[in-house]
Design an enzyme around this catalytic site. Structure first.
Site, short mmCIF file in Angstrom:
data_model
loop_
_atom_site.label_atom_id
_atom_site.label_comp_id
_atom_site.label_asym_id
_atom_site.label_seq_id
_atom_site.Cartn_x
_atom_site.Cartn_y
_atom_site.Cartn_z
N THR A 185 0.83 -1.18 0.00
CA THR A 185 0.00 0.00 0.00
C THR A 185 0.87 1.24 0.00
O THR A 185 1.90 1.29 0.68
CB THR A 185 -0.94 0.04 1.21
OG1 THR A 185 -1.65 1.28 1.20
CG2 THR A 185 -0.19 -0.11 2.53
N GLU A 330 -5.00 -3.32 3.59
CA GLU A 330 -4.85 -4.04 4.86
C GLU A 330 -6.07 -4.87 5.22
O GLU A 330 -6.03 -5.65 6.18
CB GLU A 330 -4.56 -3.03 5.99
CG GLU A 330 -3.20 -2.37 5.90
CD GLU A 330 -3.21 -1.05 5.13
OE1 GLU A 330 -2.28 -0.24 5.31
OE2 GLU A 330 -4.17 -0.84 4.33
N LYS A 440 -6.76 11.00 -2.01
CA LYS A 440 -7.16 9.84 -2.80
C LYS A 440 -7.65 10.32 -4.16
O LYS A 440 -8.74 10.85 -4.28
CB LYS A 440 -8.23 9.01 -2.11
CG LYS A 440 -8.20 7.55 -2.52
CD LYS A 440 -9.00 6.69 -1.57
CE LYS A 440 -8.67 5.22 -1.73
NZ LYS A 440 -9.45 4.37 -0.82
N TRP A 445 -3.90 6.41 -3.63
CA TRP A 445 -3.46 7.30 -2.56
C TRP A 445 -2.27 8.15 -3.01
O TRP A 445 -1.39 7.69 -3.72
CB TRP A 445 -3.02 6.49 -1.35
CG TRP A 445 -4.13 5.87 -0.55
CD1 TRP A 445 -4.44 4.55 -0.46
CD2 TRP A 445 -5.07 6.55 0.29
NE1 TRP A 445 -5.51 4.36 0.38
CE2 TRP A 445 -5.92 5.56 0.86
CE3 TRP A 445 -5.28 7.89 0.63
CZ2 TRP A 445 -6.95 5.88 1.73
CZ3 TRP A 445 -6.31 8.19 1.50
CH2 TRP A 445 -7.13 7.20 2.04
#
Length: 542
Positions: A185, A330, A440, A445
């Site tokens: 991420t 996650e 975002k 992101w």
């Protein structure tokens, strides 16, 4: 006393075996990088996954070795997933939209031994190859190609490797907690972090997304996953498709509205999944072509909030239901899906629509709570209005990041998402803001801190804050609010040009606003909330 029932480990290999055995003739339609269409089925996907598993073993790969993929949604990529994870290795999907320095970090951090790639990404591979010494094999996902061979010495070709191998392969009986796939991420400050999924977490997540109150998938569906397989494993849909045995239409690199309309109409797609910017292009193309998208029954929207006008257009013009979903790397990623309950049938259309705009409610397997501070444990009221830090726990939620020997959880075992939200009594999630000022854009992101550090690296900038400004297409885009040094002559374009070659092009801010002062808190922190209130709509008129 223990129950007297069979125990079989929950393994990804069981999904492809089930699909081949009971849905073997169900179509898998794949658009290749050259624009051609390949039609295969679950039987041949399973056979090729076994061939490729044999090929990986022939290359000396062993259990827990990381095999990276940089590829579009296509049948070869799908086959490789089952080969890698099913044989006990770890499938590491990589987002090619990341800046080269981030790619290098991710590949080296994961200690990838093999990289699979589509020809589209050949320049990317040749550009980082000298900086990823642990990678032993590069495999191009296609037939032999002289241009690829000339540019990348010792490259191997997927089709050639498969031709050399047998379909005879016995999937190993793994512990279900064995690692299966790895996704990084970029939704944090600093270097990206890896989320290492297990076979068990993946199978349980797959059950959850198939449920009627989630994505409502079945063997009747014809699925178009527009969300890339490198974006949190295409939200788990390649696994779900195998579980229910539905048809998949894999769009390859052609994600423009006209191409998607053509695929939907030609192959009678019933469910499509993607971020809002994708659906904006689809709606525009559908209007231009005059199609009614008659087959399309559901669109799943995630990555960022779905604009109300888009949801209305799908329903009113195309009689297509829009299902809001929320999740993150996650969380594998499903955290919530927006399906109404029986009692909501009594609501007016306006009341239903308002509830539809929320991110939905959690399926069995995960739980949500709102707390009054990050990493805190004091729960706030589930009244649909009180906001706080959104935390989650469950069977497919991260425990600790890959390579980190420390818990990623609160003291009582919850994962803090970094989102600010409210929950109502039925568990419907209403996101209101994001902690730590992440931006975002188009479902991806962007770190405001990273952009600020670059800006303040310019000798004529004394302070800079980067905020998320509302954008009509990308949901949010970064805007720099900066203070010049004394006697500076720097212009907006000068500062934007300063970002070139320091960060990915799509992450470069849209505009710069020069100010005399930036508001600070009592502890010296920039008050970005005040800046967002003042400049948050600066891009809406452009």
């Amino acid at each position: 006393m223990q129950g007297r029932m069979m125990f079989q480990p929950l393994l990804i290999s069981s999904l492809i075996e089930h699909a081949a055995r009971y849905h073997g003739d169900t179509a898998i339609i794949s658009k290749n990088t050259d624009g051609t269409i390949t039609k295969t089925d679950w039987t041949h996907v399973a056979e090729n996954s076994k061939r490729f598993a044999n090929a990986l073993h022939a290359l000396g790969l062993k259990q827990n070795d990381r095999v990276a993929t940089i590829a579009w949604n296509n049948h070869r990529h799908l086959e490789s997933w089952y080969a890698i994870s099913g044989s006990g290795m770890i499938c590491h999907t990589i987002n090619p939209r990341l800046f080269p320095e981030q790619l290098i970090f991710i590949i080296n951090d994961a200690k990838d031994r093999v990289i699979l790639f589509d020809k589209t990404f050949l320049p990317l591979i040749t550009g980082v190859k000298a900086h990823i010494p642990l990678v032993e094999h590069f495999i191009c996902l296609g037939a032999f190609d002289q241009d690829v061979a000339d540019a990348l010495p010792d490259v191997k070709f997927y089709d050639t490797l498969l031709a050399e191998q047998s379909t005879e392969f016995e999937w190993p009986l793994l512990d279900e907690t064995t690692a299966s796939s790895l996704c990084y991420t970029s939704g944090t400050t600093g270097n990206p972090k890896g989320a290492l999924y297990s076979h068990r977490s993946t199978i349980l997540h797959t059950y959850a997304i198939c449920l009627p109150d989630s994505l409502n998938l079945s063997a009747h569906d014809i699925m178009l996953p527009v969300v890339p397989m490198f974006h949190v494993n295409a939200w788990g849909t390649p696994y779900a498709a195998a579980m229910v045995g539905c048809t998949m239409v894999l769009p390859g690199p052609s994600l423009d509205g006209a191409s998607l309309v053509q695929l939907i109409d030609e192959f009678k797609v019933t469910i499509a999944l993607g971020v809002p910017t994708i659906w904006q292009g689809l709606l525009t193309a559908a209007k231009q072509s005059g199609t009614q998208l008659n087959s399309l029954k559901r669109t799943i929207v995630g990555g960022s909030a779905c604009p109300p006008a888009m949801m209305k257009a799908f329903k009113d013009i195309y009689d297509c239901e829009t299902i809001h979903a929320w999740g993150m790397t996650e969380t594998s990623p499903l955290g919530t899906g927006n399906q109404l309950k029986a009692k909501h049938d009594q609501l007016s259309d306006a009341e239903k629509f308002k509830l539809r705009l929320s991110q939905g409610r959690p399926p069995f397997g995960v739980d949500l709570r709102i707390t009054n501070q990050e990493k805190g444990t004091h729960q706030l009221a589930r009244d649909g209005h009180t906001t706080g830090n959104l935390q989650i726990k469950g069977h497919w939620i991260i425990n600790e990041y890959f390579g980190k020997n420390e818990s990623a959880l609160t003291t009582d075992g919850w994962f803090d998402t970094g989102d600010i939200a409210a929950l109502n009594e039925d568990g419907f999630l209403f996101l209101s803001d994001r902690a730590k000022d992440l931006i975002k854009s188009g479902g991806e992101w962007i770190s405001s801190v990273e952009l600020e550090n670059i800006a303040m690296g310019h000798p004529e900038i004394s302070m800079a804050a980067v905020i998320a400004a509302n954008h009509p297409k990308w949901d949010e885009r970064p805007v720099v609010v900066a203070i010049k040094t004394t006697e500076s002559q720097i212009t907006e374009q000068d500062l934007l040009d300063y970002y070139i070659d320091k960060i990915a092009k799509w992450q470069i801010p849209d505009t710069v606003i020069f100010v005399e002062a930036i508001p600070l808190s009592g502890t010296g922190k920039m008050l970005k909330k005040d800046l967002r209130e003042k400049f948050g709509d600066v891009l809406l008129g452009s």
